[in-house]
Design a protein around this motif. Structure first.
Motif, mmCIF file in Angstrom:
data_model
loop_
_atom_site.group_PDB
_atom_site.id
_atom_site.type_symbol
_atom_site.label_atom_id
_atom_site.label_comp_id
_atom_site.label_asym_id
_atom_site.label_seq_id
_atom_site.Cartn_x
_atom_site.Cartn_y
_atom_site.Cartn_z
ATOM 1 N N THR A 36 0.856 -1.183 0.000
ATOM 2 C CA THR A 36 0.000 0.000 0.000
ATOM 3 C C THR A 36 0.892 1.233 0.000
ATOM 4 O OG1 THR A 36 -1.660 -1.187 1.300
ATOM 5 C CG2 THR A 36 -1.858 1.206 1.182
ATOM 6 N N THR A 37 0.577 2.183 -0.866
ATOM 7 C CA THR A 37 1.364 3.418 -0.944
ATOM 8 C C THR A 37 0.612 4.560 -0.274
ATOM 9 O OG1 THR A 37 0.459 3.745 -3.165
ATOM 10 C CG2 THR A 37 2.616 2.741 -3.011
ATOM 11 N N ALA A 38 1.253 5.712 -0.217
ATOM 12 C CA ALA A 38 0.682 6.841 0.518
ATOM 13 C C ALA A 38 -0.657 7.300 -0.051
ATOM 14 C CB ALA A 38 1.676 8.003 0.530
ATOM 15 N N ASP A 39 -0.890 7.087 -1.335
ATOM 16 C CA ASP A 39 -2.159 7.491 -1.941
ATOM 17 C C ASP A 39 -3.242 6.433 -1.806
ATOM 18 O OD1 ASP A 39 -1.241 5.568 -3.667
ATOM 19 O OD2 ASP A 39 -1.080 6.879 -5.417
ATOM 20 N N GLY A 40 -2.952 5.360 -1.078
ATOM 21 C CA GLY A 40 -3.955 4.330 -0.826
ATOM 22 C C GLY A 40 -4.009 3.235 -1.858
ATOM 23 N N CYS A 41 -3.205 3.305 -2.890
ATOM 24 C CA CYS A 41 -3.218 2.271 -3.926
ATOM 25 C C CYS A 41 -2.607 0.973 -3.389
ATOM 26 C CB CYS A 41 -2.447 2.728 -5.152
ATOM 27 S SG CYS A 41 -3.255 4.069 -6.053
ATOM 28 N N GLU A 42 -3.209 -0.148 -3.786
ATOM 29 C CA GLU A 42 -2.687 -1.450 -3.412
ATOM 30 C C GLU A 42 -2.223 -2.198 -4.651
ATOM 31 O OE1 GLU A 42 -5.532 -3.695 -1.250
ATOM 32 O OE2 GLU A 42 -5.285 -2.550 0.608
ATOM 33 N N THR B 121 13.371 -19.611 21.826
ATOM 34 C CA THR B 121 13.406 -18.275 21.220
ATOM 35 C C THR B 121 12.698 -18.347 19.872
ATOM 36 O OG1 THR B 121 15.539 -17.845 22.293
ATOM 37 C CG2 THR B 121 14.881 -16.357 20.531
ATOM 38 N N LEU B 122 11.605 -17.640 19.786
ATOM 39 C CA LEU B 122 10.773 -17.654 18.584
ATOM 40 C C LEU B 122 10.767 -16.278 17.927
ATOM 41 C CD1 LEU B 122 7.652 -19.562 19.991
ATOM 42 C CD2 LEU B 122 9.616 -20.543 18.785
ATOM 43 N N GLU B 123 10.862 -16.277 16.633
ATOM 44 C CA GLU B 123 10.730 -15.031 15.881
ATOM 45 C C GLU B 123 9.399 -15.060 15.151
ATOM 46 O OE1 GLU B 123 13.169 -12.424 12.506
ATOM 47 O OE2 GLU B 123 13.428 -14.571 12.654
ATOM 48 N N GLU B 124 8.792 -13.899 15.031
ATOM 49 C CA GLU B 124 7.586 -13.855 14.212
ATOM 50 C C GLU B 124 7.943 -14.348 12.815
ATOM 51 O OE1 GLU B 124 6.160 -9.905 13.578
ATOM 52 O OE2 GLU B 124 8.117 -9.092 13.095
ATOM 53 N N ALA B 125 7.066 -15.039 12.201
ATOM 54 C CA ALA B 125 7.336 -15.590 10.873
ATOM 55 C C ALA B 125 7.716 -14.463 9.925
ATOM 56 C CB ALA B 125 6.110 -16.323 10.358
ATOM 57 N N ARG B 126 8.884 -14.605 9.274
ATOM 58 C CA ARG B 126 9.399 -13.562 8.398
ATOM 59 C C ARG B 126 9.367 -14.007 6.950
ATOM 60 N NH1 ARG B 126 8.920 -9.221 10.687
ATOM 61 N NH2 ARG B 126 10.487 -8.262 9.336
ATOM 62 N N ALA B 127 9.276 -13.033 6.090
ATOM 63 C CA ALA B 127 9.273 -13.312 4.658
ATOM 64 C C ALA B 127 10.052 -12.219 3.947
ATOM 65 C CB ALA B 127 7.847 -13.379 4.121
ATOM 66 N N THR B 128 10.674 -12.598 2.855
ATOM 67 C CA THR B 128 11.294 -11.611 1.971
ATOM 68 C C THR B 128 10.359 -11.392 0.800
ATOM 69 O OG1 THR B 128 13.507 -12.311 2.603
ATOM 70 C CG2 THR B 128 13.303 -11.054 0.571
ATOM 71 N N ALA B 129 9.980 -10.139 0.609
ATOM 72 C CA ALA B 129 9.016 -9.801 -0.434
ATOM 73 C C ALA B 129 9.658 -8.899 -1.472
ATOM 74 C CB ALA B 129 7.801 -9.107 0.174
ATOM 75 N N LEU B 130 9.330 -9.139 -2.726
ATOM 76 C CA LEU B 130 9.743 -8.283 -3.832
ATOM 77 C C LEU B 130 8.597 -7.315 -4.094
ATOM 78 C CD1 LEU B 130 12.134 -7.994 -5.829
ATOM 79 C CD2 LEU B 130 10.826 -9.422 -7.410
ATOM 80 N N VAL B 131 8.899 -6.019 -3.988
ATOM 81 C CA VAL B 131 7.846 -5.004 -3.953
ATOM 82 C C VAL B 131 8.032 -4.017 -5.100
ATOM 83 C CG1 VAL B 131 6.754 -3.215 -2.554
ATOM 84 C CG2 VAL B 131 7.770 -5.218 -1.451
ATOM 85 N N PRO B 132 6.973 -3.752 -5.877
ATOM 86 C CA PRO B 132 7.067 -2.708 -6.903
ATOM 87 C C PRO B 132 6.810 -1.343 -6.277
ATOM 88 C CG PRO B 132 4.917 -3.756 -7.015
ATOM 89 C CD PRO B 132 5.666 -4.440 -5.904
ATOM 90 N N VAL B 133 7.687 -0.389 -6.556
ATOM 91 C CA VAL B 133 7.507 0.969 -6.025
ATOM 92 C C VAL B 133 7.682 1.977 -7.147
ATOM 93 C CG1 VAL B 133 8.176 0.445 -3.658
ATOM 94 C CG2 VAL B 133 9.936 1.046 -5.310
ATOM 95 N N ARG B 134 6.822 2.986 -7.133
ATOM 96 C CA ARG B 134 6.980 4.124 -8.043
ATOM 97 C C ARG B 134 7.575 5.266 -7.227
ATOM 98 N NH1 ARG B 134 1.466 2.655 -9.651
ATOM 99 N NH2 ARG B 134 1.535 1.531 -11.647
ATOM 100 N N VAL B 135 8.716 5.769 -7.683
ATOM 101 C CA VAL B 135 9.424 6.791 -6.919
ATOM 102 C C VAL B 135 9.646 8.009 -7.812
ATOM 103 C CG1 VAL B 135 11.300 7.178 -5.292
ATOM 104 C CG2 VAL B 135 10.660 4.850 -5.890
ATOM 105 N N PRO B 136 9.345 9.207 -7.314
ATOM 106 C CA PRO B 136 9.567 10.411 -8.124
ATOM 107 C C PRO B 136 11.048 10.641 -8.426
ATOM 108 C CG PRO B 136 8.126 10.870 -6.243
ATOM 109 C CD PRO B 136 8.707 9.508 -6.028
ATOM 110 N N ALA B 137 11.303 11.592 -9.296
ATOM 111 C CA ALA B 137 12.675 11.933 -9.673
ATOM 112 C C ALA B 137 13.460 12.417 -8.463
ATOM 113 C CB ALA B 137 12.649 13.020 -10.751
ATOM 114 N N ALA C 277 -4.562 -8.023 -4.147
ATOM 115 C CA ALA C 277 -4.659 -6.745 -4.842
ATOM 116 C C ALA C 277 -4.804 -6.987 -6.332
ATOM 117 C CB ALA C 277 -3.417 -5.902 -4.572
ATOM 118 N N ALA C 278 -5.522 -6.082 -6.966
ATOM 119 C CA ALA C 278 -5.693 -6.195 -8.412
ATOM 120 C C ALA C 278 -4.355 -5.976 -9.102
ATOM 121 C CB ALA C 278 -6.713 -5.162 -8.895
ATOM 122 N N PRO C 279 -3.988 -6.810 -10.046
ATOM 123 C CA PRO C 279 -2.716 -6.608 -10.746
ATOM 124 C C PRO C 279 -2.728 -5.294 -11.509
ATOM 125 C CG PRO C 279 -4.034 -8.273 -11.851
ATOM 126 C CD PRO C 279 -4.741 -7.961 -10.561
ATOM 127 N N ALA C 280 -1.564 -4.663 -11.591
ATOM 128 C CA ALA C 280 -1.456 -3.401 -12.302
ATOM 129 C C ALA C 280 -1.651 -3.627 -13.796
ATOM 130 C CB ALA C 280 -0.085 -2.777 -12.043
#
Length: 909
Positions: free
Chosen positions: A402-408, A495-511, A526-529
């Motif tokens: 989820t980005t700052a504009d609410g898009c998923e 000693t237990l850790e919360e279940a962790r995952a590595t995620a590949l995330v698409p981000v749009r970043v301004p100039a 989420a709906a695919p882009a």
């Protein structure tokens, strides 16, 4: 009447080479002590300090009391210093590093009385195309150099022209930087030796005096030099002493007979030693990492930090520039010298990393700790993929971003980590020892979220971001001590850790901007882009709608571009012997080329939708070494698995490739081949503010075989194949221009060899350099293959190379979890075609006004219109030394018409 002669006393000082820096510095101090004493005793004496201020800095660090003595001689014009900080290898660092080298050197020289306004480049192994423009845009009108000048230059001077049309008058040291030394071998016969030399070289000088460079490596001239020359001079012969600056300004004609355009890489009058492009791969990779890290640090510090970390950044640049010396980054030094260069580059990267991370921490303080901040170092908006570690989604849910504009948008789950970090049985009396592992709240690299203490059991629950409120270690110690006393015997500590995952995330970043995002579980995907198309994979084929990579039966790739261009056989590996040295490749007389693997396996690793990956492993039988006489390759072989990771990302028109293997063979060269759809007779490579076109051969004529291997920094293009590079590399068009070959490794064992089949004279003493074999080292390379029939401009290779080399930066937020994500923010934006932005940095003018400096280059024969926007209201064009040229108020952005290949520097505030 005999021709006049001008002797220029000097030395050439390799800061480190066959001895490490500190050993050479000890000699340097002795040599400059002699120079000062000689100059103060004889008012006729002059001295030129090799064009580099590093020698002066290194000397004054040991002799600070002599600063005023040096400055006095500079002020009198008898000691010529600068303009460089160090004499660099021009092809093995970025163009921006070359500019900073000149800036730092000039500033140090100015503090001692002024820099020699000559682009002195006496011993570099060839020269870049844009050097005349770099010098001209710093106000320097003259250069002096030796290697690389083509045979068309028949005199001792020529006009050297850059691709943008800038020119500098260039003194050609056609007999090297020590041509006057042989004239001094017998002091009583200097006149006769000078007469013979003048006669032999008369056609070079025309009406100008003979220039005799009186000096060589690592030694000061004899203190009696001036008196020798006074005796040699007579009523019929004028012999004078001068600095190089004095000679160039007083004793040359205004015009030069010949114009030479572009890079200088001819072998016709001196060895250019092209093997340095590929030896000691690790140095080239570390240079690229250090340059990239300090560049990113400058950009985020200038745009997103309230703290001016310029002193740290200057130190990082200084260490990088020290390492660009032509016997440093090239790898032609001893093992201990190269180890020091590696350490210096590592320090530079570490300093820059600290500045970068500190700068990003400021905007990250506004991002909730369950979110992340992405920073784009490039001056154009982009969509990129970043890897982040997050809590694994519960069963039945999926991860979305989820980005700052609410898009998923959907993310791609890469891996999940185990949750049980330790399960131990200890006696109650040992529980206190277990608690010693805890540092405030940290345990095993995570933070204690909560704990459960029951009879005979202690369970820690760890998280990256705790949600259970404060944690008090003193209370835990007290409670555990009480429980252990009440329940002696065996305890279980889990000693237990919360279940962790590595995620590949698409981000749009301004100039040059910032974007925040949060990855969290969702019960509905989420709906695919709509764009870009997803990356997909089958067992042997990766695709994303723009490019496709198919693994062939022999383990090579068939790469198909969006325009239908097909490159077949990509990744064929060819390994052959190398009996050469750090300076020049040489095949053994009876070579064995290995190009066919003994085994092939293919493993699908990821199948999209954001990234698809396949790993191809090929096992080769490579000979372990050359024969004793170094003329035969063969005998014992060693099976060597070479892994090739092939990757396609959504939205990218190129295929990412990385190779890795454990090197177990000595004296060999490994190359990665890219067959072309049809033969070509030219290639083009990018680097140092230019894209330089080259043919299938190089000009020879001296004592070095003109092997047509060439440098490339950011990409190399041949026909329909364009290869994006992570660091400076060596390439060659082979088989009549039908294949592009990239060198992945060149393993050799000597700095220089006395008998070399492709070079007449040794380049140095025959000193062992076993570390240059890279035995037992994991050799890794990464690049990308972009197929396009539209040429490098039509393929947008300049922009794609920047995207490939510059990852989006990511850091975790530090504000309280659960809050709103801050809106995206744009920094400096540059719009234009084939425009390279090499610097965005914080600057302060003499009036202490802060601003941002931006350096742009039009990477095209047609120039470019560029629009620069950002938070500024005025702009000033400056030269490469920061001196104002013109200024103007700005509204709604700054428009710039860049001429072809023009380097333009502007400061905005």
């Amino acid at each position: 009447m005999p021709k006049p002669a001008v002797f220029v006393p000097h030395f050439h000082w390799d800061r480190e080479w066959y001895e490490p820096f500190q050993v050479f510095r000890h000699r340097l101090v002795t040599a400059l002590d002699t120079v000062l004493e000689t100059a103060e005793a004889d008012p006729d004496f002059r001295f030129t300090v090799d064009g580099q201020m590093a020698a002066i800095e290194d000397y004054l660090e040991m002799r600070p009391e002599n600063r005023d003595r040096l400055a006095a001689l500079v002020g009198e014009g008898r000691l010529a210093i600068g303009p460089w900080l160090i004499l660099l290898d021009e092809f093995l660092c970025s163009g921006e590093t070359i500019v900073r080298n000149l800036q730092l050197g000039w500033a140090v020289a100015e503090s001692l009385g002024g820099a020699m306004p000559i682009g002195y480049l006496p011993d570099m192994f060839g020269h870049i195309a844009q050097m005349p423009q770099i010098l001209a845009r710093a106000g320097i009108e003259h250069a002096a150099l030796w290697r690389g000048v083509p045979g068309a230059v028949e005199g001792h001077a020529f006009r050297w022209r850059a691709p943008d049309g800038s020119e500098v008058r260039t003194e050609f040291l056609f007999d090297g930087y020590d041509n006057g030394l042989d004239l001094l071998l017998v002091p009583d016969r200097i006149g006769r030796a000078l007469g013979e030399y003048t006669e032999m070289t008369a056609r070079r000088w025309g009406d100008d005096p003979v220039l005799a460079m009186a000096g060589t490596d690592h030694s000061a001239p004899d203190p009696r030099l001036a008196s020798w020359l006074r005796r040699a001079a007579g009523p019929d012969r004028a012999i004078t002493l001068a600095t190089l600056d004095e000679y160039v300004r007083a004793h040359v004609r205004d015009e030069a007979d010949t114009v030479v355009t572009g890079e200088l890489r001819s072998h016709v009058r001196g060895n250019i030693l092209p093997g340095v492009l590929s030896v000691r791969l690790g140095l080239k990779q570390r240079m690229a990492v250090a340059e990239r890290t300090v560049d990113h640090a400058e950009r985020v510090n200038a745009l997103w930090s309230g703290r001016d970390d310029s002193p740290f950044l200057s130190l990082a640049w200084h260490k990088i520039i020290e390492s660009t010396a032509h016997d440093s980054v090239v790898g032609s030094g001893t093992d201990e010298t190269c180890a020091q260069v590696e350490a210096r580059l590592a320090e530079a990267a570490q300093i820059a990393r600290a500045v970068r991370d500190s700068a990003l921490a400021e905007p990250a303080a506004l991002v909730p700790s369950d979110g992340h901040l992405a920073a784009n170092p490039l001056p154009f908006p982009r969509e990129a993929l970043v890897e982040v570690e997050v809590a694994a989604p519960p069963r039945g849910t999926t991860l979305v971003v989820t980005t700052a504009d609410g898009c998923e948008r959907p993310v791609q789950l890469i891996s999940e980590a185990p949750t049980v970090l330790s399960d131990e049985r200890v006696d109650a009396s040992q529980l206190e020892r277990v608690l010693r592992r805890i540092h405030r709240r940290e345990l095993f690299g995570r933070l204690i979220d909560r704990y459960e203490l029951t009879s005979g059991s202690l369970v820690f629950h760890l998280a990256e971001v705790p949600t259970s409120g404060p944690f008090d270690l003193l209370i835990l110690r007290r409670d555990v001590a009480a429980a252990a006393a009440a329940h002696p015997g065996e305890w279980r500590v889990l000693t237990l850790e919360e279940a962790r995952a590595t995620a590949l995330v698409p981000v749009r970043v301004p100039a040059c901007g910032l974007a925040s995002f949060r990855v969290a579980p969702s019960e509905r995907p989420a709906a695919p882009a709509a764009t870009p198309a997803p990356a997909t994979a089958t067992a042997r084929t990766l695709s994303n709608g723009l490019v496709e990579a198919e693994v062939a039966e022999d383990g090579t790739l068939k790469v198909t571009g969006a325009d239908g261009t097909v490159l077949s056989g990509v990744g064929r590996l060819v390994d052959g012997g190398d009996r050469g040295d750090s300076y020049n490749y040489a095949p053994p007389a009876r070579d064995v080329l290995v190009s066919e693997p003994a085994e092939i396996s293919v493993e699908l690793l990821e199948s999209g939708p954001l990234r698809s990956r396949v790993r191809v492993t090929r096992v080769y039988e490579w000979p372990t070494e050359l024969s004793y006489d170094r003329d035969l390759r063969g005998g014992r072989t060693v099976p060597t698995p070479v892994e090739m990771l092939v990757e396609v990302r959504a939205g990218e028109p190129f295929v990412r490739v990385s190779t890795a293997f454990l090197n177990q063979s000595a004296d060999h060269r490994l190359r990665f081949h890219v067959p072309l759809p049809e033969p070509v007779d030219t290639s083009a490579s990018a680097g140092q503010f230019a894209v330089t076109e080259r043919g299938l051969s190089a000009e020879g004529g001296w004592g070095e075989f003109p092997i047509p291997t060439f440098p490339a920094s950011t990409f190399v293009s041949a026909g329909a194949a364009h290869v994006l590079l992570a660091h400076s590399s060596e390439y060659e068009l082979v088989d009549g221009g039908s294949e592009l070959a990239l060198t992945l490794l060149r393993a050799i064992g000597s700095i220089s060899v006395n008998i070399h089949p492709l070079r007449d004279e040794p380049a140095a003493s025959e000193i062992p350099a076993p570390g240059a074999q890279d035995l037992g080292m994991r050799i890794e390379n990464r690049f990308a293959v972009l197929p396009s029939a539209a040429g490098w401009e039509g393929a947008r290779a300049v922009a794609h190379a920047e995207e490939f080399r510059n990852d989006v930066l990511v850091t975790r937020g530090t504000a309280p979890a659960g809050g709103d994500l801050p809106p995206d923010a744009t920094g400096i934006r540059v719009d234009g075609t084939n425009v390279l932005v090499s610097a965005v940095r914080r600057v302060t003018d003499p009036g202490r006004r802060a601003g941002t400096e931006i350096r742009l280059t039009a990477m095209s024969d047609t120039g470019s219109y560029v629009r620069v926007t950002g938070p500024f209201t005025e702009a000033t064009t400056v030269d490469l030394l920061g001196r104002p040229l013109s200024g103007t108020p700005v509204r709604n952005g700054l428009g710039l018409d860049l001429a072809p290949w023009e380097i333009r520097t502007v400061r905005v505030r």
